[in-house]
Scaffold this motif. Structure first.
Motif, short mmCIF file in Angstrom:
data_model
loop_
_atom_site.label_atom_id
_atom_site.label_comp_id
_atom_site.label_asym_id
_atom_site.label_seq_id
_atom_site.Cartn_x
_atom_site.Cartn_y
_atom_site.Cartn_z
N THR A 40 -19.23 -3.69 36.85
CA THR A 40 -20.68 -3.73 36.65
C THR A 40 -21.22 -2.35 36.99
OG1 THR A 40 -22.73 -4.92 37.07
CG2 THR A 40 -21.25 -4.69 38.94
N VAL A 41 -22.31 -2.00 36.31
CA VAL A 41 -22.73 -0.60 36.24
C VAL A 41 -24.16 -0.45 36.76
CG1 VAL A 41 -23.41 1.08 34.47
CG2 VAL A 41 -21.14 0.04 34.39
N ILE A 49 -20.47 0.35 39.75
CA ILE A 49 -20.81 -0.06 41.11
C ILE A 49 -19.66 -0.82 41.75
CG2 ILE A 49 -22.34 -1.48 42.52
CD1 ILE A 49 -24.24 -1.59 40.05
N ASP A 107 -27.97 -3.14 40.51
CA ASP A 107 -27.24 -3.81 39.43
C ASP A 107 -28.09 -3.98 38.17
OD1 ASP A 107 -24.86 -4.78 38.57
OD2 ASP A 107 -25.03 -6.74 39.53
N GLN A 193 -23.74 -8.30 33.25
CA GLN A 193 -24.34 -7.01 33.62
C GLN A 193 -24.84 -7.02 35.07
OE1 GLN A 193 -25.17 -8.93 31.04
NE2 GLN A 193 -24.99 -7.73 29.16
MG MG Z 1 -25.20 -3.90 36.39
#
Ligand code: MG
Ligand code: NAI
Length: 508
Positions: A40-41, A49, A107, A193
């Motif tokens: 997840t970014v 992350i 997040d 996400q």
């Molecule tokens: Mg995210």
């Protein structure tokens, strides 16, 4: 600053990373059976992350089994106890506001002050729905004969909650709170996400003392984890929030095993401005309507119907106000407008902006802002004018900060245009004339209308859509129907079977 929590979760605020992320199934912290993970970014930077368990159907099956095993005991747990646990959970949310807000901002891209407000709102949702546990019940029915007839309102059993990425905590809370209060056990599937806050929330569920299996979280992708959850024969109710397209798939999966399905789907909400509107207020609310969370809001007011008489004045003030919107990293204290959630969402919004340029006149924005990280998914607030009602940017949900401005002069024509949409989620009306406001509100084919205001969602008011914006309602007393089923009980109060002859006469 790093922080290691009891279950091995490691939060590094300087590096903006999280380690040791696991799912919560049957009271245990678990990896995926396959061992697979996904990243997840952080939308402000595009950097990874955390790596998160990538659930498949085996994990989903485990979670549903855990929830099913816990269902009967939870149903017969005193309603006061269920309510008290939800309120205890609310208190723990407040105690953990720093961690929850930090994770939500990191997040999902909500800026940190907003993330904090969203977290601090959760106890209100938990408390309102906790109250329902002791308020709702069945009714007595005046049947003929010496009989007592009444209904019991009972939980569905296991409910599945498939959550989108725009308001990860709030959208989860608004459906798991009534589900749990009314005696259901739950399995949550957060969006791929934004999986982190549902997992942190699960820690608090555990700490609050909810029985094992009552609350479970599986993390993973829609087709790999969401679809087997919706399709699971032991899932009795499904609450899905997200796109209309995926909602249609989920409804079909639920239909195969006759689950009750609540859908909160997309929108293309009209904001209607009459010539007598308080223009400054309407401008401010219009900006809220299409810029809040960079337009990634189901009720986003993305179609602005401006009366011809005030068009130029309104657009002038809108531009002036947009100049002052502060775009930036989620963790900069001055930020009011953060990034889109993902590179996919950025591509999607930019492609709609390209479509808009070919269909209408670009009036404001339309590009990537400067002064933000190159890897972040930022896009400027964007306004198109001279938009035809048939244009794609006037009809399709963009889910980004893109406003389509349409003109009007005749109110019947306006109502026809506003209703000319596959969606019917929400609408805003700006006028000081009560009759115009109320008669327009009645004619709009939407699930919610706000007059001379923009909308902050509340737990006590029903929220949901007409047409392809959904079925069922979240929040308010109306939510009860989504998480209960009716049992009719009839008792013969006489000493013997009365009038057996009636049976023969009865139209069986
Ligand atoms: Mg995210
Ligand atoms: P989506 O509707 O596909 O995802 C929402 C949730 O459904 C996620 O948890 C996802 O994992 C899950 N899901 C996806 N496919 C599934 C399947 N086949 N079975 C079961 N669950 C499934 O939304 P997505 O792809 O993230 O975004 C695409 C577009 O949807 C956005 O650009 C936006 O226009 C719209 N959207 C609308 C939302 C709303 O509240 N109206 C919320 C999120 C997205």
């Amino acid at each position: 600053m790093t922080q290691t929590l009891s279950d091995g979760l490691l939060i590094d605020r300087m590096a903006r990373t999280v380690d040791g992320v696991r799912m919560f199934i049957g009271g245990e912290w678990q990896s995926a059976e396959s061992g697979a993970t996904f990243d997840t970014v952080d939308p402000s930077t595009g950097r990874v992350i955390a790596s998160v368990p990538r659930a498949g159907s085996i994990d989903v099956d485990r979670a549903v089994k855990a929830a099913a095993d816990a269902a009967v005991a939870w149903q017969f747990t005193d309603a006061l106890t269920r309510a008290a646990l939800l309120r205890q959970l609310g208190a723990l949310v407040v105690e953990n506001v720093d961690e929850l807000a930090w994770l939500e901002a990191l997040d999902s891209g909500h800026y940190i002050d907003k993330a904090r407000d969203l977290v601090m709102a959760l106890p209100l949702w938990l408390d309102y729905h906790a109250g329902l546990a002791n308020i709702v019940g069945g009714r007595t029915i005046p049947v003929p004969g010496d009989k007592l007839s009444f209904t019991l309102l009972e939980p569905l059993g296991v409910t599945a909650h498939i959550v989108p990425w725009n308001y990860p905590l709030l959208v989860m809370a608004r459906s798991i709170a009534p589900a749990l209060a009314l005696g259901n056990t739950v399995v949550v599937k957060p969006a791929e996400q934004t999986p982190l806050t549902a997992l942190y929330f699960a820690r608090l569920v555990e700490e609050a003392g909810f029985p094992t299996g009552v609350f479970n979280v599986v993390t993973g992708f829609g087709e790999e984890a969401g679809a087997p959850l919706a399709a699971h024969p032991d899932v009795a109710g499904i609450t899905f929030t997200g796109s209309t397209e995926t909602g249609r798939i989920v409804a079909k999966l639920g239909a195969d095993h006759i689950a009750q399905v609540n859908l909160e789907l997309g929108g293309k909400s009209p904001v209607i401005v009459f010539p007598d509107a308080k223009i400054d207020d309407a401008v401010e609310a219009t900006i809220q309507g299409f810029c809040s969370h960079a337009g990634q809001v189901c009720i986003a007011g993305s179609r602005l119907f401006l009366h011809d008489a005030i068009r130029d004045e309104f657009l002038g003030k809108l531009t002036q106000r947009l100049e002052s919107v502060r775009i930036g990293d989620s963790f900069e204290s001055r930020t009011q407008f953060g990034p889109l959630v993902s590179s996919e969402q950025l591509d999607r919004v930019l492609s709609y902006i390209d479509i808009g340029k070919s269909e209408a006149t670009l009036y404001y924005g339309g590009g990537r802002p400067s002064g933000v990280a190159d890897g972040g998914y930022f896009v400027e607030p964007t306004v198109f004018i001279d938009v035809a009602p048939t244009a794609r940017i006037a009809r399709e949900e963009i889910f980004g900060p893109v406003l389509s401005v349409l003109g009007w002069s005749d109110v019947d024509d306006l109502v026809r245009q506003a209703n000319d949409s596959q969606f019917g989620l929400f609408a805003a009306i700006w006028t000081q004339d009560l009759r115009d406001a109320l008669s327009t509100a009645r004619r709009l084919q939407v699930g919610g209308v706000v007059i001379n205001d923009w909308f902050g969602e509340l737990p006590m008011a029903p929220h949901g859509g007409h047409k392809q914006s959904g079925t069922g309602r979240e929040e308010g007393l109306e939510t009860v129907q989504g998480y209960t089923q009716v049992k009719h009980v009839c008792i013969n109060l006489s000493d013997s079977l009365v009038d057996t002859s009636d049976w023969a006469a009865a139209p069986l």
